[in-house]
Write an enzyme that holds these catalytic residues in place. Sequence first.
Site, PDB file in Angstrom:
ATOM      1  N   GLY A  32       2.454  -5.104   7.704  1.00 22.35           N
ATOM      2  CA  GLY A  32       1.489  -5.904   6.958  1.00 22.35           C
ATOM      3  C   GLY A  32       0.348  -6.313   7.854  1.00 22.35           C
ATOM      4  O   GLY A  32       0.040  -5.633   8.837  1.00 22.35           O
ATOM      5  N   SER A  33      -0.254  -7.434   7.548  1.00 22.09           N
ATOM      6  CA  SER A  33      -1.442  -7.854   8.292  1.00 22.09           C
ATOM      7  C   SER A  33      -1.068  -8.459   9.650  1.00 22.09           C
ATOM      8  O   SER A  33       0.044  -8.959   9.830  1.00 22.09           O
ATOM      9  CB  SER A  33      -2.225  -8.876   7.472  1.00 22.09           C
TER      10      SER A  33
ATOM     11  N   GLU B 201       4.424  -3.593  12.422  1.00 19.81           N
ATOM     12  CA  GLU B 201       3.406  -2.555  12.198  1.00 19.81           C
ATOM     13  C   GLU B 201       2.251  -3.252  11.503  1.00 19.81           C
ATOM     14  O   GLU B 201       2.377  -3.642  10.350  1.00 19.81           O
ATOM     15  CB  GLU B 201       3.935  -1.450  11.284  1.00 19.81           C
TER      16      GLU B 201
ATOM     17  N   CYS C  56      -3.117   1.582   6.617  1.00 21.11           N
ATOM     18  CA  CYS C  56      -3.280   0.999   7.948  1.00 21.11           C
ATOM     19  C   CYS C  56      -3.896   2.018   8.901  1.00 21.11           C
ATOM     20  O   CYS C  56      -4.611   1.651   9.822  1.00 21.11           O
ATOM     21  CB  CYS C  56      -1.952   0.497   8.470  1.00 21.11           C
TER      22      CYS C  56
ATOM     23  N   GLY D 206       1.955 -10.998  10.702  1.00 23.29           N
ATOM     24  CA  GLY D 206       2.800 -10.538  11.813  1.00 23.29           C
ATOM     25  C   GLY D 206       2.969 -11.615  12.877  1.00 23.29           C
ATOM     26  O   GLY D 206       4.070 -11.828  13.387  1.00 23.29           O
TER      27      GLY D 206
ATOM     28  N   ASN E 201       0.811  -1.232   0.000  1.00 19.72           N
ATOM     29  CA  ASN E 201       0.000   0.000   0.000  1.00 19.72           C
ATOM     30  C   ASN E 201       0.839   1.273   0.000  1.00 19.72           C
ATOM     31  O   ASN E 201       0.429   2.286  -0.541  1.00 19.72           O
ATOM     32  CB  ASN E 201      -1.019  -0.012   1.146  1.00 19.72           C
TER      33      ASN E 201
HETATM   34  P1  NAP Z   1       0.442  -9.262   4.246  1.00 14.52           P
HETATM   35  O1  NAP Z   1      -0.251 -10.315   3.484  1.00 14.52           O
HETATM   36  O2  NAP Z   1       0.705  -9.454   5.670  1.00 14.52           O
HETATM   37  O3  NAP Z   1       1.784  -8.964   3.426  1.00 14.52           O
HETATM   38  C1  NAP Z   1       2.758  -8.064   3.863  1.00 14.52           C
HETATM   39  C2  NAP Z   1       4.125  -8.586   3.446  1.00 14.52           C
HETATM   40  O4  NAP Z   1       4.415  -9.811   4.107  1.00 14.52           O
HETATM   41  C3  NAP Z   1       4.246  -8.875   1.958  1.00 14.52           C
HETATM   42  O5  NAP Z   1       5.545  -8.553   1.527  1.00 14.52           O
HETATM   43  C4  NAP Z   1       4.015 -10.369   1.929  1.00 14.52           C
HETATM   44  O6  NAP Z   1       4.533 -10.985   0.765  1.00 14.52           O
HETATM   45  C5  NAP Z   1       4.745 -10.803   3.158  1.00 14.52           C
HETATM   46  N1  NAP Z   1       4.387 -12.126   3.686  1.00 14.52           N
HETATM   47  C6  NAP Z   1       3.250 -12.824   3.496  1.00 14.52           C
HETATM   48  N2  NAP Z   1       3.293 -14.007   4.138  1.00 14.52           N
HETATM   49  C7  NAP Z   1       4.498 -14.060   4.766  1.00 14.52           C
HETATM   50  C8  NAP Z   1       5.145 -15.024   5.605  1.00 14.52           C
HETATM   51  N3  NAP Z   1       4.571 -16.188   5.929  1.00 14.52           N
HETATM   52  N4  NAP Z   1       6.366 -14.739   6.083  1.00 14.52           N
HETATM   53  C9  NAP Z   1       6.962 -13.573   5.777  1.00 14.52           C
HETATM   54  N5  NAP Z   1       6.409 -12.638   4.980  1.00 14.52           N
HETATM   55  C10 NAP Z   1       5.180 -12.873   4.483  1.00 14.52           C
HETATM   56  O7  NAP Z   1      -0.334  -7.915   4.180  1.00 14.52           O
HETATM   57  P2  NAP Z   1      -1.119  -7.305   2.951  1.00 14.52           P
HETATM   58  O8  NAP Z   1      -2.450  -7.934   2.901  1.00 14.52           O
HETATM   59  O9  NAP Z   1      -0.285  -7.360   1.735  1.00 14.52           O
HETATM   60  O10 NAP Z   1      -1.195  -5.791   3.434  1.00 14.52           O
HETATM   61  C11 NAP Z   1      -2.308  -5.273   4.051  1.00 14.52           C
HETATM   62  C12 NAP Z   1      -2.173  -5.302   5.560  1.00 14.52           C
HETATM   63  O11 NAP Z   1      -1.051  -4.565   5.996  1.00 14.52           O
HETATM   64  C13 NAP Z   1      -3.339  -4.687   6.266  1.00 14.52           C
HETATM   65  O12 NAP Z   1      -3.771  -5.506   7.312  1.00 14.52           O
HETATM   66  C14 NAP Z   1      -2.803  -3.382   6.831  1.00 14.52           C
HETATM   67  O13 NAP Z   1      -3.423  -2.882   7.946  1.00 14.52           O
HETATM   68  C15 NAP Z   1      -1.406  -3.730   7.094  1.00 14.52           C
HETATM   69  N6  NAP Z   1      -0.567  -2.521   7.091  1.00 14.52           N
HETATM   70  C16 NAP Z   1      -0.126  -2.008   8.285  1.00 14.52           C
HETATM   71  C17 NAP Z   1       0.655  -0.873   8.330  1.00 14.52           C
HETATM   72  C18 NAP Z   1       1.153  -0.302   9.627  1.00 14.52           C
HETATM   73  O14 NAP Z   1       2.077   0.471   9.606  1.00 14.52           O
HETATM   74  N7  NAP Z   1       0.615  -0.645  10.773  1.00 14.52           N
HETATM   75  C19 NAP Z   1       0.984  -0.232   7.138  1.00 14.52           C
HETATM   76  C20 NAP Z   1       0.509  -0.756   5.944  1.00 14.52           C
HETATM   77  C21 NAP Z   1      -0.258  -1.912   5.939  1.00 14.52           C
HETATM   78  P3  NAP Z   1       3.603 -11.157  -0.555  1.00 14.52           P
HETATM   79  O15 NAP Z   1       3.291  -9.823  -1.061  1.00 14.52           O
HETATM   80  O16 NAP Z   1       4.474 -11.916  -1.466  1.00 14.52           O
HETATM   81  O17 NAP Z   1       2.393 -11.906  -0.115  1.00 14.52           O
END
Ligand code: NAP
Length: 448
Positions: A217-218, A239, A273, A222, A141
Site C-alpha cells: 500500500g502507501s 511493498e 506501484c 506502511g 489495485n
Molecule cells: P493504503 O491507503 O495504504 O491502503 C492499503 C491497505 O492498507 C488497505 O487495505 C487499507 O485499508 C489498509 N490500511 C489503511 N490504513 C491502515 C492502518 N492504519 N493500519 C493498517 N492498515 C491500514 O493504500 P492505497 O491508497 O489503498 O493504495 C495505493 C498505494 O499502494 C500507492 O501508494 C501504491 O504505490 C501502493 N502500492 C504499492 C505496491 C507495491 O508492491 N510496492 C503495490 C500496489 C500498491 P482500507 O482499504 O480499508 O483503507
Amino acid sequence: KWQAPVNGEYAPNINPADPGEILGMFPESCHADVDEAIQAAVKAGPSWRQTPSPERGRLLLKFADLLDQHADALGEILTREQGKILKESVGEVQRAAVEARFMAGEASRLAGETLPSERRGVWIQTIREPLGVVGAITPWNFPVVTPVRKIAPALASGNPVVFKPASDTPWTAVYLMELLIEAGLPPGVVNLVIGSGSVVGQRLAESPLVNGITFTGSSATGRRIYTAVAQHLGRVQLELGGKNAAMVTDYPDLEGAAKEIVAAAFAASGQRCTAISRVIVSRAEAPRLTDAVVELVRQIKVGNGLSRDATMGPLINKERLMTVEESVGNAKNSGARLLTGGKRLTELGNGFFYAPTVLDDVKPDSLLAKEEIFGPVLPIVTVDSMEEAINVCNDTPYGLAASVFTEDIDKAMQAAGAIRAGMIHINHGTASEAHVPFGGVKASGQGA
Ligand code: NAP
Ligand code: MG
C-alpha cells in the site's frame, strides 16, 4: 464458515465505472471480529505447521488450477469492483495462478543446512520454522494477485493467515476464500476480515499474537504499520509506493520506447506501484519521443472495463479522481505544459473516468516530478546529460522500479549501477515475474 460482523454493520461496494451500481453490501468489521479471526489462526497454527510441506504445496497447486479455471468469472468481478479492463483482470487472475504454482513448488524446497561442528561426532542443522500467524493487508489495485502473493508463501511455509483486503475490493477477496475452501484448506488456516484500515488493519498490526505483517500500500500507511508492529517486535514486509522513471538517451527506436512507456504508464489507469510515472529524456530526443508518446496516448480508449473496445478503465474512487485532478491542476500552475488529457471524462457518465494525460516542461524539483500521483498522468522532464538524468531519477523519496532505454551498453550499465531502485529494466517497460524477487528501496519498501 462465513459469519456476520459482531456490530452488524455493512457498507456498499460500488462499481467505479458506474457508481450508481451497488455490487453488494460488505462488513464493516470491528475489533472483536479481528480478535476472533486471530484466535482462529492461532488455534489452527500447530496442525498447519505439522502438515508436511509437500502436502501444503499440493493444496496450493489445486488452488492455482482453480484460479485458472475461474479466471473469466473472477476476472469479471475484478473489473466490476476495481474498474480495470477485462483483459487485464483475467490476466491478473492467471498471473495469480502462476504465483501460487511457484509457491507450491517452494513448499518442497524449504531446505536447511548441515554444518560441521567444532566437536567430534556432532552435526549441526539449521531448520526453517514457520513464523506463526501472518497478517496480510492489501490494496485495491491488484486485488487478486497481491493477496495471493502474500497468502501463498505464508501457507507454503506453514503459517496461518489473517487477511484484510482493501475496502474498495472485498468481493474478489471473498471469491479467493471460496477457491481456497474448494482447494481443501482446513478451517482457521486463512481468515478473511473485511473492514476499514484504521479499525481492522490497525488492530491486526498491533496484535502481539500476529507474528508478522505483510503489507502492500502507501508509504504513509506502511510507516504506521511498521511502528505498530515494532511495539511487539513482530516482522514486517512492506511493498510501498514508487515514482518510476523511464530514462531515454541514445535510443534510436524512440517510437518503440514510446510504446513500452505508454503501456507501462497507463495499465490499470496508472494505478500500479510499478507504473512508469515520469519520463526523463535527453533534449535532443525529447521532441520525437514526446510526439510518439502523445500519439499513442490519444489512441487510448477510456470506458467501462467490461466493454470490448475500452483500453483503459476508470480510477478506483472519487478521492483518487480528486487527487489526480488536483495534482494536474497544481502542475499546470507551476509551469508544466499540458499536451493531452488533463480532465475528467464526464461524457462517460458518473464513473470515475479521467483522460490519460501527458505534460512536458516539467521542472525536476516539482511535485509532479517527485511525488507519486497514482493515476493516468505522465510527466516528461528534459535533461542535458546522463549525469543529470541519473540525478533527477534518484531525486525522489522512492526507489521501486526504473526503465532505461539506450543502445549504449556503457550507459545502460552506468545507469543500472547508479539508479537507486529495487528493479531496473533495460529497454523495456516495468514488469515483474512470479519467480523473480520484487521490492523497493528507500520509501518504496522494507523487508522484501
Ligand atoms: P493504503 O491507503 O495504504 O491502503 C492499503 C491497505 O492498507 C488497505 O487495505 C487499507 O485499508 C489498509 N490500511 C489503511 N490504513 C491502515 C492502518 N492504519 N493500519 C493498517 N492498515 C491500514 O493504500 P492505497 O491508497 O489503498 O493504495 C495505493 C498505494 O499502494 C500507492 O501508494 C501504491 O504505490 C501502493 N502500492 C504499492 C505496491 C507495491 O508492491 N510496492 C503495490 C500496489 C500498491 P482500507 O482499504 O480499508 O483503507
Ligand atoms: Mg468498489
